[in-house]
Design a protein around this motif. Sequence first.
Motif, PDB file in Angstrom:
ATOM      1  N   LEU A  26       0.823  -1.206   0.000  1.00 49.04           N
ATOM      2  CA  LEU A  26       0.000   0.000   0.000  1.00 49.04           C
ATOM      3  C   LEU A  26       0.856   1.255   0.000  1.00 49.04           C
ATOM      4  O   LEU A  26       1.677   1.474   0.890  1.00 49.04           O
ATOM      5  CB  LEU A  26      -0.928   0.047   1.211  1.00 49.04           C
ATOM      6  CG  LEU A  26      -1.828   1.295   1.292  1.00 49.04           C
ATOM      7  CD1 LEU A  26      -2.854   1.281   0.161  1.00 49.04           C
ATOM      8  CD2 LEU A  26      -2.515   1.396   2.649  1.00 49.04           C
ATOM      9  N   TYR A  27       0.662   2.079  -1.005  1.00 45.85           N
ATOM     10  CA  TYR A  27       1.193   3.446  -1.037  1.00 45.85           C
ATOM     11  C   TYR A  27       0.028   4.385  -0.737  1.00 45.85           C
ATOM     12  O   TYR A  27      -1.100   4.168  -1.194  1.00 45.85           O
ATOM     13  CB  TYR A  27       1.777   3.772  -2.412  1.00 45.85           C
ATOM     14  CG  TYR A  27       2.028   5.254  -2.619  1.00 45.85           C
ATOM     15  CD1 TYR A  27       3.282   5.803  -2.383  1.00 45.85           C
ATOM     16  CD2 TYR A  27       0.999   6.098  -3.023  1.00 45.85           C
ATOM     17  CE1 TYR A  27       3.505   7.162  -2.546  1.00 45.85           C
ATOM     18  CE2 TYR A  27       1.211   7.459  -3.188  1.00 45.85           C
ATOM     19  CZ  TYR A  27       2.462   7.992  -2.949  1.00 45.85           C
ATOM     20  OH  TYR A  27       2.678   9.325  -3.102  1.00 45.85           O
ATOM     21  N   ALA A  28       0.293   5.474  -0.005  1.00 48.44           N
ATOM     22  CA  ALA A  28      -0.783   6.423   0.293  1.00 48.44           C
ATOM     23  C   ALA A  28      -0.197   7.796   0.575  1.00 48.44           C
ATOM     24  O   ALA A  28       0.893   7.931   1.138  1.00 48.44           O
ATOM     25  CB  ALA A  28      -1.605   5.944   1.493  1.00 48.44           C
ATOM     26  N   ASN A  29      -0.923   8.834   0.169  1.00 46.96           N
ATOM     27  CA  ASN A  29      -0.550  10.195   0.517  1.00 46.96           C
ATOM     28  C   ASN A  29      -1.801  11.033   0.720  1.00 46.96           C
ATOM     29  O   ASN A  29      -2.909  10.636   0.330  1.00 46.96           O
ATOM     30  CB  ASN A  29       0.371  10.822  -0.547  1.00 46.96           C
ATOM     31  CG  ASN A  29      -0.359  11.152  -1.850  1.00 46.96           C
ATOM     32  OD1 ASN A  29      -1.459  11.690  -1.850  1.00 46.96           O
ATOM     33  ND2 ASN A  29       0.286  10.852  -2.976  1.00 46.96           N
TER      34      ASN A  29
ATOM     35  N   LEU B 297      -8.832  21.902  -1.715  1.00 47.24           N
ATOM     36  CA  LEU B 297      -9.223  20.506  -1.588  1.00 47.24           C
ATOM     37  C   LEU B 297      -8.270  19.734  -0.682  1.00 47.24           C
ATOM     38  O   LEU B 297      -7.097  20.096  -0.527  1.00 47.24           O
ATOM     39  CB  LEU B 297      -9.228  19.830  -2.964  1.00 47.24           C
ATOM     40  CG  LEU B 297     -10.105  20.445  -4.051  1.00 47.24           C
ATOM     41  CD1 LEU B 297      -9.812  19.756  -5.383  1.00 47.24           C
ATOM     42  CD2 LEU B 297     -11.575  20.327  -3.685  1.00 47.24           C
ATOM     43  N   VAL B 298      -8.776  18.656  -0.120  1.00 42.70           N
ATOM     44  CA  VAL B 298      -7.953  17.634   0.511  1.00 42.70           C
ATOM     45  C   VAL B 298      -8.069  16.398  -0.377  1.00 42.70           C
ATOM     46  O   VAL B 298      -9.172  15.891  -0.611  1.00 42.70           O
ATOM     47  CB  VAL B 298      -8.426  17.296   1.936  1.00 42.70           C
ATOM     48  CG1 VAL B 298      -7.525  16.213   2.537  1.00 42.70           C
ATOM     49  CG2 VAL B 298      -8.432  18.534   2.813  1.00 42.70           C
ATOM     50  N   VAL B 299      -6.938  15.950  -0.895  1.00 47.07           N
ATOM     51  CA  VAL B 299      -6.927  14.813  -1.815  1.00 47.07           C
ATOM     52  C   VAL B 299      -6.155  13.663  -1.167  1.00 47.07           C
ATOM     53  O   VAL B 299      -5.001  13.834  -0.768  1.00 47.07           O
ATOM     54  CB  VAL B 299      -6.281  15.177  -3.161  1.00 47.07           C
ATOM     55  CG1 VAL B 299      -6.290  13.965  -4.103  1.00 47.07           C
ATOM     56  CG2 VAL B 299      -6.988  16.357  -3.803  1.00 47.07           C
ATOM     57  N   ILE B 300      -6.792  12.524  -1.045  1.00 43.39           N
ATOM     58  CA  ILE B 300      -6.122  11.319  -0.557  1.00 43.39           C
ATOM     59  C   ILE B 300      -5.900  10.397  -1.746  1.00 43.39           C
ATOM     60  O   ILE B 300      -6.836  10.084  -2.480  1.00 43.39           O
ATOM     61  CB  ILE B 300      -6.959  10.600   0.516  1.00 43.39           C
ATOM     62  CG1 ILE B 300      -7.078  11.478   1.766  1.00 43.39           C
ATOM     63  CG2 ILE B 300      -6.340   9.252   0.872  1.00 43.39           C
ATOM     64  CD1 ILE B 300      -7.966  10.882   2.841  1.00 43.39           C
ATOM     65  N   GLN B 301      -4.659  10.000  -1.953  1.00 35.39           N
ATOM     66  CA  GLN B 301      -4.333   9.085  -3.040  1.00 35.39           C
ATOM     67  C   GLN B 301      -3.830   7.772  -2.454  1.00 35.39           C
ATOM     68  O   GLN B 301      -3.031   7.762  -1.514  1.00 35.39           O
ATOM     69  CB  GLN B 301      -3.267   9.691  -3.954  1.00 35.39           C
ATOM     70  CG  GLN B 301      -3.742  10.919  -4.713  1.00 35.39           C
ATOM     71  CD  GLN B 301      -2.723  11.381  -5.731  1.00 35.39           C
ATOM     72  OE1 GLN B 301      -1.530  11.440  -5.459  1.00 35.39           O
ATOM     73  NE2 GLN B 301      -3.179  11.711  -6.924  1.00 35.39           N
ATOM     74  N   MET B 302      -4.304   6.679  -3.012  1.00 36.14           N
ATOM     75  CA  MET B 302      -3.834   5.369  -2.590  1.00 36.14           C
ATOM     76  C   MET B 302      -3.517   4.526  -3.815  1.00 36.14           C
ATOM     77  O   MET B 302      -4.070   4.738  -4.903  1.00 36.14           O
ATOM     78  CB  MET B 302      -4.869   4.661  -1.716  1.00 36.14           C
ATOM     79  CG  MET B 302      -6.177   4.332  -2.403  1.00 36.14           C
ATOM     80  SD  MET B 302      -7.214   3.200  -1.434  1.00 36.14           S
ATOM     81  CE  MET B 302      -6.361   1.633  -1.701  1.00 36.14           C
ATOM     82  N   CYS B 303      -2.594   3.608  -3.638  1.00 33.54           N
ATOM     83  CA  CYS B 303      -2.243   2.689  -4.716  1.00 33.54           C
ATOM     84  C   CYS B 303      -1.886   1.358  -4.069  1.00 33.54           C
ATOM     85  O   CYS B 303      -0.863   1.258  -3.376  1.00 33.54           O
ATOM     86  CB  CYS B 303      -1.075   3.230  -5.533  1.00 33.54           C
ATOM     87  SG  CYS B 303      -0.510   2.108  -6.844  1.00 33.54           S
TER      88      CYS B 303
END
Length: 746
Positions: free
Chosen positions: A497-500, A513-519
């Motif tokens: 899991l990658y996340a930012n 905005l608040v942007v949550i990215q996951m991979c």
Amino acid sequence: MSVPEGAAFHIHIKINSALLMFRESSSSLKDPRLSPIHAIPVVLITIMPDTHTLPTNLFTELAATIRGDVYQSTDPNFVDYSKMFNGDVKVAAMAVACPLDAQDVSRIIVFCQNHSLTISIKAGGYGTAGWAVGGDIIVDLSRIVQTDIESPKDDGSFTSIRDMPPPGSKGKEKAATDISDIAASGKRRRDDDARLRVYGASSESLERFLHPADMSEPLRPSIRRRLDASPQTDDPSPQISASPAIPSESIPVLPLESVCGRPATLTRSIPPTSPPTPPSQSSVSSPSIAADPFGYLDDDLTQNPPPAPSTSRLVRHLPSSMFASPAFLSSTQNMLTYATPLHSHAYVTFGAGMRQKEVDQFCAANPLEAQSLAGGRSAVPYHIPFAAHPAGSAVMLLGGFGFLGRLHGLSIDNLVEAEVVLADGRIVITNESEHPDLWWALRGAGPAFGVVTRYKARAFPVPVVFAGSLIYRFHRATAPSLIKHFRDCVKGAPRELYANVLLTAGPAGQDSLVVIQMCYVGPKVKGQEFLQAISSWDGERCLLNEVDEKSFLHQQDSVAQVLRGKAGNKWYIRSALIHSLPDDIVNKTVLQFAETPVGCTWLFELAGGALVDFENSSLPKSQRQAAFTIAALHQWDIDFEDPRCVESAEEWIAETLAPVAIGGPLPSVSLSILDDVEVSQFHEQFLGRHEPPGRVMACFGENWNRLCEVKRTYDPSNFFRNSLWPLNAEGEVVPPEEHEPEHVRF
């Protein structure tokens, strides 16, 4: 040196590090104030033209020395090859040379050494400090582009770079783009850059959200969307959920016909193709200060250009032409990705002129053989652990943390061999057994030790990723709760899991905005567990959830798509590594971000995982143990002045985060946005402009003293001074304002 008739010149005086030694008994010195032995600096006087061009005789000599092209500063092509992503860098070089291989680079270095000229290396142009264009001669590596991929040998080893065909050569199968195929004009370079600076296809729903006024025509649909009989609605809704048109379970696996052979090594290449005409846009915003300084947020959406077709024999023998078609390769999900790879890793060799996105495109177009879930033969793409797009080849030297980093390590951790040109012009191959001290220093501080012309790196099978963004409105009252929720959800997360989380500008005229990215690099069912946990926060309504299965190639564009960076803007970047993210730091961060100008993005990125597995590089263990990487990415119009654009980044990084900071940032250096020439590297952690020397040294922590020893061995005169290296040849600290090129406005 001969002086052209009628030319205007000025005298350039430079104090050399060499010293003349005189004894008292010398007949030439009778001054009694002199002690028995005295050191007097040697003063080198160089005559240079006032137009700051290379004197004609030197230009002629350099042009005759290399096979590549050389452009004077007065040549229109000079602008195209010297242009930086950061529009605030003033280029004062006299010429730019475009070598075709390591031999050309060696000849340029020897030429500059012989004529006391400084050199700078441009492998992308993303570094905000401007080191890539800080020398008298710019060496642009954009024409060194040979690329191929091979599966490991039976013992797990690889073919050394020294045993591979040189650039431009041909074997049984064309191994790389011919040197003769490379256009020698700056216009081709501009066209290539425009083609690569398109990120909208990463997620059409996200593009529609960020650019609602630009979506009168949809992006070219993906294969999955075309297979769906029911058309997608164009009616935007306040909350968008991006779901696949076809359930993943129904995606077929196409068998590979037996006509395809099974070579132990498959060599690939990207054939030269004419890129589409770039969109009409200026690299520098309008000079009108009265206009919106952040007008880049309103830029027209550019249609996604077709990728280069695959040249893989494996792909060409599929029973359908779908896979080899540009349309298939451009789809966000590849129908051949549900397969088991035959190899745990592969090796990709690429020239320093390849931008990282081009390498990713090559890997996607040239998969290796795999076993399909249905029992037949199939293919899977292998990718190098890079930072997110865009970045350049030098990401392999300066860190490189991205979507695969927690699973497989940094880019520098997956470099296995490099072809390097040293300060004395020697060309060496370095790896863990050859020039081991150089190998150690190269991975972390490479640009200060030599010019890497070819890289060989490990690549890993990435059939598909479960990835995307969740977007919320930024509100100072609720944002702290969301960030803390994110922090708690990813605590103890698996390496897959990658996340930012990013705090960034919203669509033009709307809230931040608040942007949550996951991979998640693994099965969708497992990735959904983390998506459900993160999306369970109910403090604000989720404006967009577009997390779904995607090709890794498209996911690589996702950060750039959110950041909407623009070449030619002013850029100011600060970064840090932190060991924890306590509540008080989160609370202060949100309050500070609420007061920043519109063009600011702040990033928290989950670190850890495989980063701690690697130790034999100049990056110290303490940096690898960080819990999060942090970055302030600020951009604004070239003609707009607002001290907050700089001050807010400095206050956040140097003051608010100080209690939890670990030394300096990762040295990775560039932007994960877009570029105008080629690349340097980065996406989240890096050294920026006007970086205090102490922060540079802190990047290497306890390894700094050893790094200085290796520097004295391989570059004692500090020939590669136009780099992150903060010391002069005498080992004295150089202030950043003297170390960097002049900035247009700062």
